[in-house]
Motif scaffolding. Sequence first.
Motif, mmCIF file in Angstrom:
data_model
loop_
_atom_site.group_PDB
_atom_site.id
_atom_site.type_symbol
_atom_site.label_atom_id
_atom_site.label_comp_id
_atom_site.label_asym_id
_atom_site.label_seq_id
_atom_site.Cartn_x
_atom_site.Cartn_y
_atom_site.Cartn_z
ATOM 1 N N PHE B 33 45.741 57.620 -8.704
ATOM 2 C CA PHE B 33 47.021 56.798 -8.387
ATOM 3 C C PHE B 33 48.054 57.715 -8.517
ATOM 4 O O PHE B 33 48.368 58.613 -9.072
ATOM 5 N N TYR B 35 52.105 57.082 -7.815
ATOM 6 C CA TYR B 35 52.470 56.105 -8.332
ATOM 7 C C TYR B 35 54.785 56.765 -8.022
ATOM 8 O O TYR B 35 54.830 57.904 -8.502
ATOM 9 N N LEU B 45 53.571 51.649 -7.109
ATOM 10 C CA LEU B 45 52.360 52.294 -6.248
ATOM 11 C C LEU B 45 52.605 52.773 -4.716
ATOM 12 O O LEU B 45 52.865 51.849 -4.267
ATOM 13 N N LEU B 90 54.929 60.254 -10.343
ATOM 14 C CA LEU B 90 53.580 60.343 -11.368
ATOM 15 C C LEU B 90 51.885 59.453 -11.336
ATOM 16 O O LEU B 90 51.797 58.728 -10.045
ATOM 17 N N SER B 98 35.689 45.827 -14.885
ATOM 18 C CA SER B 98 35.361 44.994 -14.270
ATOM 19 C C SER B 98 36.184 43.048 -13.417
ATOM 20 O O SER B 98 37.079 43.553 -13.667
ATOM 21 N N GLY B 99 35.786 42.420 -12.163
ATOM 22 C CA GLY B 99 35.802 41.750 -11.546
ATOM 23 C C GLY B 99 37.044 41.738 -11.359
ATOM 24 O O GLY B 99 37.925 41.329 -10.734
ATOM 25 N N GLY B 100 36.898 43.357 -10.782
ATOM 26 C CA GLY B 100 37.799 43.558 -9.351
ATOM 27 C C GLY B 100 39.181 44.495 -10.207
ATOM 28 O O GLY B 100 40.134 44.954 -10.198
ATOM 29 N N ALA B 101 39.476 44.143 -11.505
ATOM 30 C CA ALA B 101 40.782 44.973 -12.377
ATOM 31 C C ALA B 101 40.671 46.078 -12.564
ATOM 32 O O ALA B 101 39.319 46.069 -12.516
ATOM 33 N N TYR B 102 41.522 46.989 -13.379
ATOM 34 C CA TYR B 102 41.521 48.447 -13.485
ATOM 35 C C TYR B 102 41.255 48.502 -15.078
ATOM 36 O O TYR B 102 42.213 47.656 -15.741
ATOM 37 N N ASN B 103 40.832 49.456 -15.955
ATOM 38 C CA ASN B 103 40.957 49.477 -16.890
ATOM 39 C C ASN B 103 41.702 50.383 -16.660
ATOM 40 O O ASN B 103 42.654 50.729 -16.516
ATOM 41 N N GLU B 104 42.319 50.831 -18.985
ATOM 42 C CA GLU B 104 43.515 51.533 -18.973
ATOM 43 C C GLU B 104 43.432 52.584 -17.816
ATOM 44 O O GLU B 104 42.183 53.400 -17.559
ATOM 45 N N GLN B 105 44.713 52.728 -17.718
ATOM 46 C CA GLN B 105 45.597 54.250 -17.093
ATOM 47 C C GLN B 105 45.397 55.430 -17.759
ATOM 48 O O GLN B 105 46.696 55.056 -18.461
ATOM 49 N N PHE B 107 47.993 58.718 -18.086
ATOM 50 C CA PHE B 107 48.912 59.031 -17.031
ATOM 51 C C PHE B 107 49.591 60.681 -16.762
ATOM 52 O O PHE B 107 49.223 61.102 -18.005
ATOM 53 N N GLY B 108 49.635 61.385 -15.871
ATOM 54 C CA GLY B 108 50.118 62.817 -16.112
ATOM 55 C C GLY B 108 51.187 63.020 -16.546
ATOM 56 O O GLY B 108 52.147 62.178 -16.221
#
Lengths: 107, 116
Positions: B33, B35, B45, B90, B98-105, B107-108
Amino acid sequence: LAKTTQPISMDSYEGQEVNITCSHNNIATNDYITWYQQFPSQGPRFIIQGYKTKVTNEVASLFIPADRKSSTLSLPRVSLSDTAVYYCLVQGRALTFGSGTRLQVQP
Amino acid sequence: DVKVTQSSRYLVKRTGEKVFLECVQDMDHENMFWYRQDPGLGLRLIYFSYDVKMKEKGDIPEGYSVSREKKERFSLILESASTNQTSMYLCASSPPGSGGAYNEQFFGPGTRLTVL
């Protein structure tokens, strides 16, 4: 898109419990709610994620009511090192961050 | 330890220049990603990618493009920099959820870009 609204800032004292609420009226069925913490000059860091009811980990709790239109991040017994900006994120097919809540913890 | 690195912490460019911001992750994550972060506006985003050579527009893609030729690298390109693109940028990565969601991101540290 689920728009999120958070308080701009909050003040607290060491040892107190802090609750930060985020409203997300247009949350979709498949969206999750995630909270991040950000210190100056660093990228955000994951705190906790939930879908409904209550989630607890070693640093925080997340309360989500049945209608899921809001969520509350609870930080127990804050310390000076918890001074940071806290972001609420609604994530599913879209990713919508709130504008952040600046928490200032005083001694 | 999980690591997302960005090519520069600070960058100063002139209006009209082509600008490349590079991001590399070492976690073999599918999702990446970009941002931008501005005072009072939080994180917005720009683009994201869920696989090599795949990209999707975020909330504010105008004036930006991206490239993902390798899984670990996601580049943000400002074709012709303008002063209103002065911001903190960033990069983040995450495994698929799962289910189209995103896990923990993850970041740099961010790149603070100033366009003069």
